[in-house]
Design a protein around this motif. Structure first.
Motif, PDB file in Angstrom:
ATOM      1  N   TYR A  13       0.820  -1.123  -0.073  1.00 13.07           N
ATOM      2  CA  TYR A  13      -0.012  -0.031  -0.112  1.00 13.07           C
ATOM      3  C   TYR A  13       0.771   1.189   0.040  1.00 13.07           C
ATOM      4  O   TYR A  13       1.393   1.556   0.933  1.00 13.07           O
ATOM      5  CB  TYR A  13      -0.838  -0.066   1.338  1.00 13.07           C
ATOM      6  CG  TYR A  13      -1.819  -1.164   1.578  1.00 13.07           C
ATOM      7  CD1 TYR A  13      -2.870  -1.336   0.565  1.00 13.07           C
ATOM      8  CD2 TYR A  13      -1.812  -1.944   2.522  1.00 13.07           C
ATOM      9  CE1 TYR A  13      -3.651  -2.260   0.688  1.00 13.07           C
ATOM     10  CE2 TYR A  13      -2.716  -2.779   2.699  1.00 13.07           C
ATOM     11  CZ  TYR A  13      -3.723  -3.112   1.863  1.00 13.07           C
ATOM     12  OH  TYR A  13      -4.690  -4.162   1.916  1.00 13.07           O
ATOM     13  N   GLY A  39      -1.303  -5.108  13.165  1.00 18.56           N
ATOM     14  CA  GLY A  39      -0.470  -4.685  11.840  1.00 18.56           C
ATOM     15  C   GLY A  39       0.245  -5.885  11.166  1.00 18.56           C
ATOM     16  O   GLY A  39       0.967  -5.435  10.046  1.00 18.56           O
ATOM     17  N   ALA A  40       0.129  -6.797  11.622  1.00 18.98           N
ATOM     18  CA  ALA A  40       0.872  -7.967  10.911  1.00 18.98           C
ATOM     19  C   ALA A  40       0.537  -8.053   9.324  1.00 18.98           C
ATOM     20  O   ALA A  40       1.357  -8.776   8.626  1.00 18.98           O
ATOM     21  CB  ALA A  40       0.701  -9.273  11.707  1.00 18.98           C
ATOM     22  N   GLY A  41      -0.758  -8.138   9.144  1.00 20.36           N
ATOM     23  CA  GLY A  41      -1.200  -7.988   7.792  1.00 20.36           C
ATOM     24  C   GLY A  41      -2.294  -9.104   7.566  1.00 20.36           C
ATOM     25  O   GLY A  41      -2.733  -9.584   6.748  1.00 20.36           O
ATOM     26  N   LYS A  42      -2.890  -9.245   8.579  1.00 17.75           N
ATOM     27  CA  LYS A  42      -4.006 -10.445   8.737  1.00 17.75           C
ATOM     28  C   LYS A  42      -5.196  -9.928   7.799  1.00 17.75           C
ATOM     29  O   LYS A  42      -5.545 -10.831   7.032  1.00 17.75           O
ATOM     30  CB  LYS A  42      -4.199 -10.874  10.308  1.00 17.75           C
ATOM     31  CG  LYS A  42      -3.037 -11.020  11.136  1.00 17.75           C
ATOM     32  CD  LYS A  42      -3.704 -11.586  12.458  1.00 17.75           C
ATOM     33  CE  LYS A  42      -4.116 -10.301  13.095  1.00 17.75           C
ATOM     34  NZ  LYS A  42      -3.362  -9.139  13.430  1.00 17.75           N
ATOM     35  N   THR A  43      -5.700  -8.725   8.098  1.00 12.18           N
ATOM     36  CA  THR A  43      -6.874  -8.518   7.437  1.00 12.18           C
ATOM     37  C   THR A  43      -6.606  -8.308   5.910  1.00 12.18           C
ATOM     38  O   THR A  43      -7.230  -8.724   5.153  1.00 12.18           O
ATOM     39  CB  THR A  43      -7.392  -7.278   8.011  1.00 12.18           C
ATOM     40  OG1 THR A  43      -7.779  -7.529   9.317  1.00 12.18           O
ATOM     41  CG2 THR A  43      -8.483  -6.701   7.078  1.00 12.18           C
ATOM     42  N   THR A  44      -5.604  -7.826   5.606  1.00 13.10           N
ATOM     43  CA  THR A  44      -4.753  -7.784   4.341  1.00 13.10           C
ATOM     44  C   THR A  44      -4.896  -9.159   3.482  1.00 13.10           C
ATOM     45  O   THR A  44      -5.147  -9.238   2.323  1.00 13.10           O
ATOM     46  CB  THR A  44      -3.433  -6.965   4.305  1.00 13.10           C
ATOM     47  OG1 THR A  44      -3.437  -5.906   4.691  1.00 13.10           O
ATOM     48  CG2 THR A  44      -2.932  -6.825   2.732  1.00 13.10           C
ATOM     49  N   HIS A 202      -7.668 -12.230  17.612  1.00 14.19           N
ATOM     50  CA  HIS A 202      -6.810 -11.929  18.572  1.00 14.19           C
ATOM     51  C   HIS A 202      -7.029 -12.732  19.918  1.00 14.19           C
ATOM     52  O   HIS A 202      -6.017 -13.059  20.605  1.00 14.19           O
ATOM     53  CB  HIS A 202      -6.784 -10.689  19.079  1.00 14.19           C
ATOM     54  CG  HIS A 202      -6.262  -9.740  18.068  1.00 14.19           C
ATOM     55  ND1 HIS A 202      -4.759  -9.549  17.888  1.00 14.19           N
ATOM     56  CD2 HIS A 202      -6.731  -8.600  17.434  1.00 14.19           C
ATOM     57  CE1 HIS A 202      -4.630  -8.939  16.943  1.00 14.19           C
ATOM     58  NE2 HIS A 202      -5.809  -8.199  16.485  1.00 14.19           N
TER      59      HIS A 202
HETATM   60  P1  ATP Z   1      -4.876  -5.746  13.375  1.00 13.84           P
HETATM   61  O1  ATP Z   1      -4.582  -6.926  14.087  1.00 13.84           O
HETATM   62  O2  ATP Z   1      -4.256  -4.620  13.965  1.00 13.84           O
HETATM   63  O3  ATP Z   1      -6.287  -5.674  12.609  1.00 13.84           O
HETATM   64  P2  ATP Z   1      -3.885  -6.882  10.690  1.00 13.84           P
HETATM   65  O4  ATP Z   1      -2.844  -7.847  11.074  1.00 13.84           O
HETATM   66  O5  ATP Z   1      -5.080  -7.094  10.191  1.00 13.84           O
HETATM   67  O6  ATP Z   1      -4.010  -5.790  12.016  1.00 13.84           O
HETATM   68  P3  ATP Z   1      -3.443  -5.189   8.412  1.00 13.84           P
HETATM   69  O7  ATP Z   1      -4.961  -4.264   8.789  1.00 13.84           O
HETATM   70  O8  ATP Z   1      -3.632  -5.985   7.100  1.00 13.84           O
HETATM   71  O9  ATP Z   1      -2.920  -5.887   9.771  1.00 13.84           O
HETATM   72  O10 ATP Z   1      -2.342  -4.006   8.344  1.00 13.84           O
HETATM   73  C1  ATP Z   1      -1.182  -4.464   7.744  1.00 13.84           C
HETATM   74  C2  ATP Z   1      -0.464  -3.038   7.326  1.00 13.84           C
HETATM   75  O11 ATP Z   1      -0.857  -2.760   6.266  1.00 13.84           O
HETATM   76  C3  ATP Z   1      -0.481  -2.046   8.558  1.00 13.84           C
HETATM   77  O12 ATP Z   1       0.850  -1.592   8.580  1.00 13.84           O
HETATM   78  C4  ATP Z   1      -1.566  -1.227   8.007  1.00 13.84           C
HETATM   79  O13 ATP Z   1      -1.315  -0.237   8.636  1.00 13.84           O
HETATM   80  C5  ATP Z   1      -1.334  -1.228   6.609  1.00 13.84           C
HETATM   81  N1  ATP Z   1      -2.286  -1.086   5.888  1.00 13.84           N
HETATM   82  C6  ATP Z   1      -3.679  -1.611   5.754  1.00 13.84           C
HETATM   83  N2  ATP Z   1      -4.462  -1.288   5.151  1.00 13.84           N
HETATM   84  C7  ATP Z   1      -3.956   0.069   4.466  1.00 13.84           C
HETATM   85  C8  ATP Z   1      -4.512   0.646   3.492  1.00 13.84           C
HETATM   86  N3  ATP Z   1      -5.779   0.715   2.639  1.00 13.84           N
HETATM   87  N4  ATP Z   1      -3.547   1.737   3.159  1.00 13.84           N
HETATM   88  C9  ATP Z   1      -2.478   1.975   3.606  1.00 13.84           C
HETATM   89  N5  ATP Z   1      -1.651   0.894   4.487  1.00 13.84           N
HETATM   90  C10 ATP Z   1      -2.810  -0.168   5.086  1.00 13.84           C
END
Ligand code: ATP
Length: 257
Positions: A13, A39-44, A202
């Protein structure tokens, strides 16, 4: 058999490298977990599976590369997600909410036509019953406790008969007892409907207590895969969770297969 295979999946991103070369598989008919610090990237990663973000690398679904499939095609073919927020329509009953989800191809028309008496769908009552919330079918979501709304929103994702149910933090906001029940209901969904469940959460009791296989990512990179017991003892996982073993609690193995 693997129903999902990720091969070197990467997401950027702008200046943020959210995922880097992530590879692992999800077995058909399993409850598989994905954990990692904030912020590990799980939702991504779920976004890559549903086609909601562009990525490098490749994803195979039922043995077929789906990288060129748009989000709606993935969902039509059974890759269905639930969201972190409950997202029920409060001016529709639970049944109507389920009907909206059942017809994903014309969602706006469907909402418009509801009050004209859209037919019932057996899968609605089946999905609600499976999650122990059949009694909510004619209630409005706003009249239900938050925990019940959440369970309804997860049951709703089953109404389109997905092959893979992708759950983003299903236990968020649930009490411990509710989380345990949720896990039992997910197991029932696997056994009765043959669905595969892939969840991120979590809540370590949910993930380590009820998933057969757990994958772990940190800073967008894969760091471990294995049974809950293996994950609890994995040095890279312990270090990712602040280097403190206590941050990956023992949890219960009850229900794990
Ligand atoms: P959490 O447990 O806090 O929900 P996560 O493991 O699901 O976090 P993500 O939400 O996938 O993590 O985010 C992974 C990284 O990508 C983070 O650094 C986040 O800030 C960044 N990120 C996620 N979505 C976007 C976006 N649309 N634009 C820019 N950066 C993003």
């Amino acid at each position: 058999m693997a129903i999902i295979e990720l091969d070197q999946v990467g997401v950027r991103y702008g200046g943020v490298q959210a995922l880097t070369d992530v590879s692992f598989t999800v077995e058909e008919g399993s409850i598989t977990g994905l954990i990692g610090p904030n912020g590990a990237g799980k939702t991504t990663l779920i976004d890559t599976l549903t086609g909601m973000t562009s990525y490098t690398g490749s994803i195979r679904y039922e043995g077929e590369a789906i990288d060129r499939w748009a989000a709606h095609k993935r969902s039509r073919h059974g890759l269905v997600r639930s969201f972190q927020s409950v997202e029920l329509f409060h001016d529709l009953t639970v049944r109507e909410n389920m009907q909206v989800y059942a017809d994903r191809h014309g969602i706006r028309n469907r909402i418009r036509n509801f009050r004209k008496g859209a037919g019932t769908d057996e899968s609605i009552e089946e999905a609600l019953d499976l999650f122990g919330v059949g009694w909510t079918v004619d209630r409005f979501p706003g009249d239900l406790p938050h925990g019940i709304q959440r369970v309804v929103s997860i049951a709703r994702a089953l109404v389109s008969r997905p092959k893979v149910l992708l759950l983003d933090e299903p236990a968020a906001g649930l009490e411990a007892g509710e989380t345990r029940e949720l896990a039992e209901h997910l197991r029932a969904a696997v056994e009765k409907l043959g669905v595969t469940v892939f969840l991120i959460d979590h809540d370590m009791d949910l993930v380590l207590g009820h998933c057969e296989t757990v994958h772990v990512i940190n800073f967008g990179r894969w760091i471990a895969s294995g049974t809950p017991q293996m994950i609890r003892e994995d040095p890279a996982v312990l270090q990712a969770y602040l280097g403190a073993p206590a941050t990956v609690p023992a949890g219960s193995e009850e229900g794990a297969r």
